[in-house]
Design an enzyme around this catalytic site. Structure first.
Site, PDB file in Angstrom:
ATOM      1  N   ARG A   1       0.880  -1.093   0.109  1.00 34.38           N
ATOM      2  CA  ARG A   1      -0.097  -0.140  -0.087  1.00 34.38           C
ATOM      3  C   ARG A   1       0.870   1.219  -0.012  1.00 34.38           C
ATOM      4  NH1 ARG A   1      -2.650   3.089   4.579  1.00 34.38           N
ATOM      5  NH2 ARG A   1      -3.585   4.675   3.829  1.00 34.38           N
TER       6      ARG A   1
ATOM      7  N   GLU B   1      -3.477  -0.089   8.402  1.00 36.55           N
ATOM      8  CA  GLU B   1      -2.289   0.104   9.026  1.00 36.55           C
ATOM      9  C   GLU B   1      -2.168  -0.529  10.531  1.00 36.55           C
ATOM     10  OE1 GLU B   1      -1.261   4.485   9.365  1.00 36.55           O
ATOM     11  OE2 GLU B   1      -1.912   4.602   7.209  1.00 36.55           O
TER      12      GLU B   1
HETATM   13  O1  IFM Z   1       2.579   7.891   9.748  1.00 37.13           O
HETATM   14  C1  IFM Z   1       1.190   7.931  10.065  1.00 37.13           C
HETATM   15  C2  IFM Z   1       0.372   7.715   8.675  1.00 37.13           C
HETATM   16  O2  IFM Z   1       0.740   8.556   7.712  1.00 37.13           O
HETATM   17  C3  IFM Z   1      -1.251   7.657   8.787  1.00 37.13           C
HETATM   18  N1  IFM Z   1      -1.548   6.847  10.074  1.00 37.13           N
HETATM   19  C4  IFM Z   1      -0.550   6.971  11.329  1.00 37.13           C
HETATM   20  C5  IFM Z   1       0.768   6.755  10.922  1.00 37.13           C
HETATM   21  C6  IFM Z   1       1.520   6.736  12.252  1.00 37.13           C
HETATM   22  O3  IFM Z   1       1.363   8.019  12.885  1.00 37.13           O
END
Ligand code: IFM
Length: 459
Positions: free
Chosen positions: A78, A364
Site C-alpha cells: 500500500r 495500518e
Molecule cells: O504515519 C502515520 C500515517 O501517515 C497515517 N497513520 C498513522 C501513521 C503513524 O502515525
C-alpha cells in the site's frame, strides 16, 4: 513466542507507506507544492525542523526499495499517490512525468509478484487547492474525483485494488480543528465542513473507480477505540460524544448512509442536499480499511483539572470531553499505549454497528521504536516483533469472533517522515539512516518475512 500462522488461508500480508513520508524529490519532474511543503517550512511546526524534502529519497531509490519489498515477501504493498505530482495545480494540466513515476512503481511491483494497493489521497493536498479553500470548499471534493479519473485511466489496466482517502478523521482533527498538521487551521467545530467534503470526495472517487471498472475499492479509516474513564453517567456521555466525533462521524456516512444524529445539526446542508451527498458517500465498498494504533481514555472534564499535556492530543478547553492517557504497562517510544485487545474490540464493535460491513483489511498497524544499529551493525527491534505478534493474534481473535478480516498491512515498510514528529519516530521494518540513506533490515523484517512464508496461501 508460539509460531504463527494463526490466520485463515489466503490472509494477505502487506506493508504501507505514503508519498510525502517517503518520496522526497519535492521539486522534481513538475511536482506542485502540497500543504505539507508549506507547513513544514513554517517555523516551529515540526520537531527538529525536519521536512519531507528528501525523506527517504524513495523517488530516486525506488528499484532498490522494491527489491527490499520483494525480499520481505509481502503479498500487497500500500503506497499513496501524490496528487500534486499528477496535477501540480490540483486541477487542469496533467504532469506526464508524475504519472510515469507511478507507472514504473506499479510495473515494478507486479514484476516482483506484489499486488499494488494505491491510496489516492494521503493528506498531501495540492497547495493550489488549499489556496482556494482546501477541504472547507466543496469544489475540492469534485477536484479529487477528476484527479482520480486521470489516475485510474492510466493505471487501471494493472491496478485492481484502490483505497480512496486515508484517515479523513485525522486530517480533519489535526489539520482543520487543531493546528498540529497541515494546513494548521485551528477551527474547532468549524472544521466539520472539511469532514463532509472529504467524505464527499470519497464518494466521487468510488464513482470514478467504478466507472473505470475497478475490481476492489475501499477506504482507510483511523479507528481509535474510545474507553470511558469510569462507568459514571458523565464519563459515559463524554466518551460517547468523543466516539461520535472521532469514529462514527466518518464511518456512519460510508457504512450506514447517515450522520450520527447528534452531529447532524452541525452539518450546514439542507435535507435534500445531504440525502444526495450521503447516497454517493455510502456506495458499497469491497473492503473497509482500519488503521489501528491505540485507544483513547475519555472523561467528562473535572473542574479545576489542567488537561494540557495529559494525553498526546491536546484539546482546547471548554469541550464536553477530556482525554487522558490510556493506562497501559507498555508504551511505544512515541508514548502510545500498547493495547492489542482494543484492536479486537474495535473490530467487533464495527461488525456489531454495521450489518453491511464489508470484509475488513487492517490497512495500518505498527509502532515507533527508536532502536538503531548496535555495535554489530544490526537493528535488534524485539519490541516491534512482540508488538506485531500480539496485534496479529488480536486480529485472529476478531476472526474467531466472526469478523471477516482479510489482511494486515504493517505501518511501515521503511522508517519515514512522521509528520509533526519529524524523522525521530521510526515505524519501519527497514531502518533508514537519513544522513546516508543506507537501508538496514531490522530483526522484525526477517520475522515478518517468516510469518508470511508460514502463512497458508490460496493464491
Ligand atoms: O504515519 C502515520 C500515517 O501517515 C497515517 N497513520 C498513522 C501513521 C503513524 O502515525
Amino acid at each position: 513466542m508460539t509460531a504463527l500462522p494463526i490466520l485463515p488461508a489466503g490472509f494477505r500480508f502487506g506493508a504501507s507507506t505514503a508519498s510525502y513520508q517517503i518520496e522526497g524529490a519535492v521539486d522534481e519532474d513538475g511536482r506542485g507544492p502540497s500543504i505539507w511543503d508549506t507547513f513544514t517550512r513554517e517555523p516551529g511546526r515540526i520537531r527538529n525542523g525536519d521536512t519531507g524534502d528528501v525523506a527517504i529519497d524513495h523517488y530516486h531509490r525506488v528499484e532498490g526499495d522494491l527489491d527490499l519489498l520483494a525480499e520481505l515477501g509481502i503479498h500487497d504493498y500500500r503506497f499513496s499517490i501524490a496528487w500534486s505530482r499528477i496535477l501540480p495545480q490540483g486541477t487542469g494540466a496533467v504532469e506526464p512525468r508524475g504519472l510515469a513515476f507511478y507507472d514504473r512503481l506499479v510495473d515494478g511491483l507486479l514484476a516482483r509478484g506484489i499486488r499494488p494497493v494505491p491510496t489516492l489521497y494521503h493528506w498531501d493536498l495540492p497547495q493550489a487547492l488549499e489556496d482556494r479553500g482546501g477541504w472547507l470548499s466543496r469544489d475540492t471534493a469534485e477536484a479529487l474525483g477528476d484527479y482520480v479519473g486521470v489516475v485510474v485511466e492510466r493505471l487501471g489496466d494493472r491496478v485492481r485494488d484502490w483505497i480512496t482517502l486515508n484517515e479523513m478523521s485525522v486530517q480533519t482533527l489535526y489539520g482543520y480543528a487543531l493546528t498540529d498538521h497541515a494546513p494548521g487551521r485551528g477551527l474547532g467545530f468549524g472544521a466539520l465542513p472539511a469532514a463532509h467534503h472529504q467524505l464527499l470526495a470519497h464518494g466521487h472517487a468510488v464513482a470514478r473507480l467504478r466507472e473505470a471498472g475497478a475490481e476492489r475499492v475501499g477506504v482507510a479509516q483511523q479507528h481509535f477505540p474510545v474507553v470511558p474513564a469510569s462507568e459514571s453517567m458523565d464519563d459515559l456521555v463524554a466518551a460517547g460524544t468523543f466516539q461520535a466525533i472521532t469514529n462514527w462521524l466518518f464511518a456512519d456516512p460510508i457504512l450506514a448512509g447517515r450522520y450520527p444524529e447528534e452531529l447532524r445539526p452541525l452539518i450546514p446542508l439542507d435535507d435534500a442536499q445531504l440525502a444526495a451527498d450521503l447516497e454517493l458517500i455510502s456506495a458499497p465498498l469491497d473492503f473497509y480499511g482500519v488503521n489501528y494504533y491505540e485507544p483513547m481514555l475519555v472523561e467528562a472534564p473535572r473542574e479545576g483539572t489542567d488537561y494540557a499535556g495529559a494525553a498526546e492530543v491536546d484539546l482546547p478547553e471548554g469541550l464536553p470531553f477530556a482525554l487522558l492517557p490510556y493506562p497501559s504497562e507498555e508504551r511505544t517510544d512515541f508514548g502510545w499505549a500498547i493495547a492489542p485487545g482494543q484492536l479486537t474490540a474495535i473490530l467487533r464493535e464495527l461488525r456489531e454497528r454495521y450489518p453491511n460491513l464489508p470484509p475488513v483489511v487492517i490497512t495500518e498497524g505498527g509502532a515507533s521504536f527508536h532502536d538503531g544499529p548496535g555495535p554489530d551493525g544490526a537493528v535488534h527491534d524485539a519490541r516491534r516483533i512482540a508488538y506485531l505478534d500480539a496485534h496479529l493474534r488480536a486480529v485472529a481473535d476478531a476472526v474467531a469472533a466472526g469478523v471477516d478480516v482479510r489482511g494486515y498491512y504493517t505501518w511501515s515498510a521503511f522508517d519515514n517522515f512522521e509528520w509533526a514528529a519529524g524523522n525521530d519516530e521510526r515505524f519501519g521494518l527497514v531502518y533508514v539512516d537519513y544522513a546516508t540513506q543506507e537501508r538496514i533490515r531490522k530483526d522484525s523484517f526477517a520475522w515478518y518475512r517468516d510469518v508470511i512464508t508460514a502463512q497458508p496461501s490460496d493464491r
